[in-house]
Design an enzyme around this catalytic site. Structure first.
Site, PDB file in Angstrom:
ATOM      1  N   LYS A  42    -129.376   2.714 -42.520  1.00 58.40           N
ATOM      2  CA  LYS A  42    -130.339   1.640 -42.729  1.00 58.40           C
ATOM      3  C   LYS A  42    -131.730   1.946 -42.185  1.00 58.40           C
ATOM      4  CE  LYS A  42    -129.461  -1.168 -44.787  1.00 58.40           C
ATOM      5  NZ  LYS A  42    -129.050  -1.670 -46.117  1.00 58.40           N
ATOM      6  N   SER A 259    -117.095   1.490 -42.873  1.00 56.49           N
ATOM      7  CA  SER A 259    -117.534   1.673 -44.261  1.00 56.49           C
ATOM      8  C   SER A 259    -117.413   3.140 -44.681  1.00 56.49           C
ATOM      9  CB  SER A 259    -118.955   1.150 -44.469  1.00 56.49           C
ATOM     10  OG  SER A 259    -119.895   1.906 -43.765  1.00 56.49           O
TER      11      SER A 259
HETATM   12  C1  LIG Z   1    -122.118   0.279 -41.882  1.00 57.75           C
HETATM   13  C2  LIG Z   1    -122.755   0.083 -43.207  1.00 57.75           C
HETATM   14  N1  LIG Z   1    -122.241   0.709 -44.251  1.00 57.75           N
HETATM   15  C3  LIG Z   1    -122.751   0.561 -45.485  1.00 57.75           C
HETATM   16  C4  LIG Z   1    -123.820  -0.240 -45.721  1.00 57.75           C
HETATM   17  C5  LIG Z   1    -124.310  -0.410 -47.134  1.00 57.75           C
HETATM   18  O1  LIG Z   1    -125.561   0.099 -47.361  1.00 57.75           O
HETATM   19  P1  LIG Z   1    -126.531  -0.591 -48.407  1.00 57.75           P
HETATM   20  O2  LIG Z   1    -127.072  -1.820 -47.749  1.00 57.75           O
HETATM   21  O3  LIG Z   1    -127.578   0.412 -48.687  1.00 57.75           O
HETATM   22  O4  LIG Z   1    -125.722  -0.954 -49.620  1.00 57.75           O
HETATM   23  C6  LIG Z   1    -124.385  -0.923 -44.660  1.00 57.75           C
HETATM   24  C7  LIG Z   1    -125.498  -1.825 -44.893  1.00 57.75           C
HETATM   25  O5  LIG Z   1    -125.829  -2.679 -44.115  1.00 57.75           O
HETATM   26  C8  LIG Z   1    -123.845  -0.761 -43.368  1.00 57.75           C
HETATM   27  O6  LIG Z   1    -124.347  -1.408 -42.302  1.00 57.75           O
END
Ligand SMILES: Cc1ncc(COP(=O)(O)O)c(C=O)c1O
Length: 301
Positions: A42, A259
């Site tokens: 981010k 994630s």
């Molecule tokens: C830990 C984590 N993984 C994945 C994402 C997803 O990224 P994006 O917001 O670019 O879709 C985020 C977004 O906040 C995140 O904090």
């Protein structure tokens, strides 16, 4: 002049061997996004939106940067705000991890809590109310609607991947939060080579434990989401994602967050379908951000 914000981006691309025995002809690589100075992917979007605001004149010294965030974007705003000299206010659901709250506070940002039960959508609604009441006070990047979010990945992440794989990438896999990472990166990859396949990953249910990801069918759909860029959108169950996050820590020394586990779940499913290819995914943040949640089974009773 160089400051910490110049260290955002240009993250390493790591080879992941977790599925190598099962699928020997599928090469898997992951962008290690915790190498960004704020510790997550981010940083890219936050820096892009803040610098876009500066260029457009929407962000001036007298303004407070405010946004809703499940955590990582908030850490990025807090760090970049501190480095550039802006006040930062963050609206987040009360139940985000203790590490995240502590981090943004350490950078001098102020937290406003929204109802835990309403998740990230509750935080979005609250920030909109606050900004609507006093629009002149705030710079509200609105990461869910701001084209400068995916642009960070269109101009950064995607070009890095093309360079780091020498153009050999055949498949791209990424989780959906604001969708900025997926849409920005996929758009550029497909412009470069229309045969590159893209797989978006979301939680398989509205009640899930995949912090940072959004279940689009039951969420406020981000304005930046471009479904036409996704060849597949897969729903990932929570527990298998956790298991893969634990597995990759133990087998390869890669301590990643929930994630990233979801990304690995999709990479494994993809590998089983294609049997051959060069797959690139994103590991958005590090597992040390989730130690207190018991992700790695180390929670003491
Ligand atoms: C830990 C984590 N993984 C994945 C994402 C997803 O990224 P994006 O917001 O670019 O879709 C985020 C977004 O906040 C995140 O904090």
């Amino acid at each position: 002049m160089s400051d910490i914000t110049r260290l955002v981006g240009n993250t390493p691309l790591l080879r992941v061997r977790l599925f190598e025995r099962e699928f020997p002809r599928v090469e898997v690589h992951a962008k290690a996004e915790w190498f960004n100075p704020g510790g997550s992917v981010k940083d890219r979007a936050a820096l892009s939106m803040i610098e876009d605001g500066e260029k457009r004149g929407a962000l001036t010294r007298d303004k407070t940067i405010i946004d809703s965030t499940s955590g990582n974007t908030g850490i990025a705003y807090a760090l970049i705000g501190a480095a550039k000299g802006y006040r930062v206010q963050l609206v987040m659901p009360r139940n985000v991890s203790a590490e995240r709250k502590a981090l943004v506070t350490a950078y001098g940002a102020q937290i406003l809590y929204s109802d835990a039960g309403e998740g990230s959508d509750g935080a979005i609604r609250l920030v909109r109310e606050i900004v609507a009441a006093q629009p002149e006070r705030y710079f509200y990047p609105d990461q869910y609607s701001n084209p400068a979010n995916p642009r960070a990945h269109y101009e950064g992440t995607a070009l890095e991947i093309l360079e780091q794989t020498a153009g050999r990438i055949t498949h791209f896999v990424a989780g959906l939060g604001t969708t900025g990472t997926f849409t920005g990166t996929s758009r550029r990859l497909k412009e470069h080579d229309a045969s590159i396949r893209t797989i978006a990953v979301q939680p398989d249910d509205s009640f899930h434990g995949l912090e940072g990801l959004k279940h689009l069918p039951t969420a406020i759909v981000p304005r930046i989401w471009d479904q036409s860029l996704a060849d597949e959108v897969w729903g990932c169950p929570t527990e298998p994602a956790y298991e893969l996050a634990r597995a990759v820590a133990r087998s390869e020394g890669l301590l990643v967050g929930h994630s990233s586990g979801a990304a690995l779940w999709a990479v494994r499913r993809l590998a089983g379908a294609i049997h051959e290819g060069v797959v690139v995914t994103i590991f958005p943040d590090s597992g040390d951000r989730y130690l207190s949640t018991g992700l790695f089974g180390a929670k003491e009773s």
